[in-house]
Design a protein around this motif. Structure first.
Motif, mmCIF file in Angstrom:
data_model
loop_
_atom_site.group_PDB
_atom_site.id
_atom_site.type_symbol
_atom_site.label_atom_id
_atom_site.label_comp_id
_atom_site.label_asym_id
_atom_site.label_seq_id
_atom_site.Cartn_x
_atom_site.Cartn_y
_atom_site.Cartn_z
ATOM 1 N N UNK A 224 0.813 -1.208 0.000
ATOM 2 C CA UNK A 224 0.000 0.000 0.000
ATOM 3 C C UNK A 224 0.847 1.259 0.000
ATOM 4 N N UNK A 225 1.949 1.262 0.774
ATOM 5 C CA UNK A 225 2.827 2.437 0.808
ATOM 6 C C UNK A 225 3.473 2.667 -0.558
ATOM 7 N N UNK A 226 3.946 1.620 -1.214
ATOM 8 C CA UNK A 226 4.603 1.784 -2.513
ATOM 9 C C UNK A 226 3.650 2.330 -3.564
ATOM 10 N N UNK A 227 2.444 1.828 -3.584
ATOM 11 C CA UNK A 227 1.481 2.285 -4.593
ATOM 12 C C UNK A 227 0.996 3.700 -4.323
ATOM 13 N N UNK A 228 1.073 4.159 -3.097
ATOM 14 C CA UNK A 228 0.582 5.499 -2.741
ATOM 15 C C UNK A 228 1.678 6.559 -2.743
#
Length: 508
Positions: A224-228
């Motif tokens: 989730x952090x990488x995609x955001x």
């Protein structure tokens, strides 16, 4: 005619007389089994086409060998070096002309998640991780052989369909989470770990101690952090992985047209996996031309040479040392106590190995629909033992490589034998050195291409309803948030709770 004539030779008569009859009976029985239809039927169809098929499978599998080794936390080219020996051992047991084994995305990510590869590598280093992973592979191999001996293959038919469907989706999500960092950042997972600290949780069962989340939950958090955070993505890495992903997913259609035009319609169907090789080669050329600064496969570490002082100076001793040069650790040299401690004790270690072997065998069942499945499970066990001794991850049936074997006309296990020898030849320093500049972003794209479509549109999951859907989605969630082994167990438990055993009443 089934009795070997060499049993009457003088050398055999040197056996003490009290044991001669017993040894004689055992040898005759083994000889008869070796000449029986079960043992030789699969080899009777051997032909020159098997040589072509085996060499083709080896060539088209190179990117997968490297990518899945990286997925298991190993060096990519080290994974290439250790891929050949398990193929040779499996070919001598299997009865399937098509089945091809090796480290797959399933075995790599399951072993990595079960052993907590990220935390262990950071704390102990890559060499210790390879030893621990190899020990786990040997344990799974021994358990697989025992399960085959006990007739456990009969239980395959009783695995609920929703559990298998949910497990496949959960596993695919886990693979996506593990490969996204390599497709977005030049530094891969190390960059993500450095810039995305994990949140701390209070653990009631540990006296209120505070610790970061781990396992599948940590992987989902970082996904989730990488995609955001798209502003942190490396443009060159994203371009390479994006083009490679597009070429693998959509390149087969244009490739058919090009081959048809070049061969005047004589060849309209390219060899399975050819688009992967072309995408990898094209991406590597672009990376070299534009001086790509991200992570690459790197050079193959030199293999240890046989030590004449430790094995003796005779030609026979040196030859034996050369034949066993692929062995990293013998089973009695492995860190068994550390493996048991890592998995929470021997009962949990054996339980994890049993669950792993069962889930691993599902991939073989998807290829081998008939025949003596116990023989294939035994082959899985031998392959895992050999892979572990080489310092690699557990092996399993590969659907994509098996499809290549089928398309190229494999008709006997000779194709697998040739595949093993060809893979070992391709792992030589002169050939492996050509793969050193391959960007890891391309390998991440190759793995993502195999699982991303099923994550974006899980059609098999969407067809389910009622209790079946509940079981499937629960299995997927636990597999993604914990690990695939626990997800498989949770799905079986939930299915059993929702569908209690009812004795069937048959009309007489």
């Amino acid at each position: 005619w089934l009795k070997p004539t060499w049993l009457n030779s003088g050398k055999f008569q040197q056996v003490p007389s009290c044991h001669t009859h017993t040894v004689h009976v055992l040898i005759v029985r083994a000889w008869r089994f070796a000449l029986s239809g079960m043992a030789l039927a699969a080899w009777r169809g051997a032909s020159l086409g098997d040589v072509v098929a085996g060499a083709t499978v080896a060539a088209t599998s190179l990117p997968q060998y490297i990518a899945y080794a990286e997925l298991a936390g190993l060096s990519g080219l080290q994974g290439l070096r250790t891929s050949g020996p398990p193929l040779l051992g499996f070919a001598l047991i299997t009865g399937s002309p098509l089945l091809s084994i090796g480290v797959t995305s399933i075995t790599a990510i399951m072993a990595y998640a079960t052993l907590g590869g990220t935390e262990y590598r950071e704390a102990n280093g890559e060499e210790a991780w390879a030893d621990l992973l190899g020990t786990f592979a040997v344990l799974i191999g021994l358990v697989s052989a025992i399960l085959a001996l006990l007739g456990a293959t009969r239980l395959v038919a009783y695995i609920p369909g929703p559990v298998k469907t949910g497990w496949k989706l959960g596993f695919a999500i886990t693979v996506v989470a593990s490969q996204t960092a390599g497709a977005l950042f030049g530094g891969g997972s190390k960059f993500a770990a450095a810039h995305c600290p994990l949140p701390l949780l209070q653990l009631p069962w540990a006296g209120g101690a505070v610790a970061p989340i781990s396992g599948g939950a940590a992987a989902m958090y970082r996904l989730g952090w990488m995609l955001s955070h798209p502003l942190l993505w490396d443009p060159a890495t994203v371009v390479l992985s994006g083009l490679s992903l597009l070429a693998v997913l959509r390149g087969k259609g244009p490739l058919k047209k090009v081959l048809g035009a070049l061969t005047f319609g004589k060849i309209s169907e390219p060899v399975a996996g050819l688009e992967v090789i072309l995408a990898t080669a094209a991406g590597t050329i672009l990376a070299v031309l534009f001086e790509y600064k991200g992570g690459v496969v790197g050079a193959l570490p030199p293999a240890p040479a046989p030590d004449s002082t430790s094995v003796g100076g005779s030609p026979a001793d040196l030859a034996l040392a050369a034949l066993t040069s692929w062995v990293r650790r013998w089973p009695w040299e492995m860190p068994w106590a550390e493996l048991a401690e890592r998995l929470g004790g021997w009962p949990w270690a054996v339980g994890s190995a049993v669950a792993f072997a069962a889930v691993d065998f599902l991939a073989i069942v998807s290829v081998v629909e008939a025949g003596p499945l116990a023989r294939e499970l035994t082959g899985q066990g031998l392959g895992c033992v050999i892979s572990g001794m080489a310092g690699s991850a557990p092996v399993g049936g590969s659907l994509s490589r098996s499809l290549v074997a089928k398309m190229t006309g494999a008709s006997s296990p000779l194709a697998g034998l040739v595949n093993g020898f060809a893979t070992m030849a391709l792992a030589s320093p002169s050939i492996a050195g050509m793969l050193a500049p391959t960007p890891k972003a391309i390998l991440a794209a190759v793995v993502l291409a195999a699982v991303l479509p099923s994550v974006v549109y899980p059609k098999d999951m969407l067809r389910l309803g009622g209790q079946a859907a509940l079981v499937a989605w629960t299995t997927a969630a636990v597999s993604a948030l914990a690990d695939p082994t626990k997800g498989f167990g949770a799905g079986l438990a939930l299915h059993a709770a929702l569908n209690p055993f009812k004795r069937k009443v048959h009309d007489r």
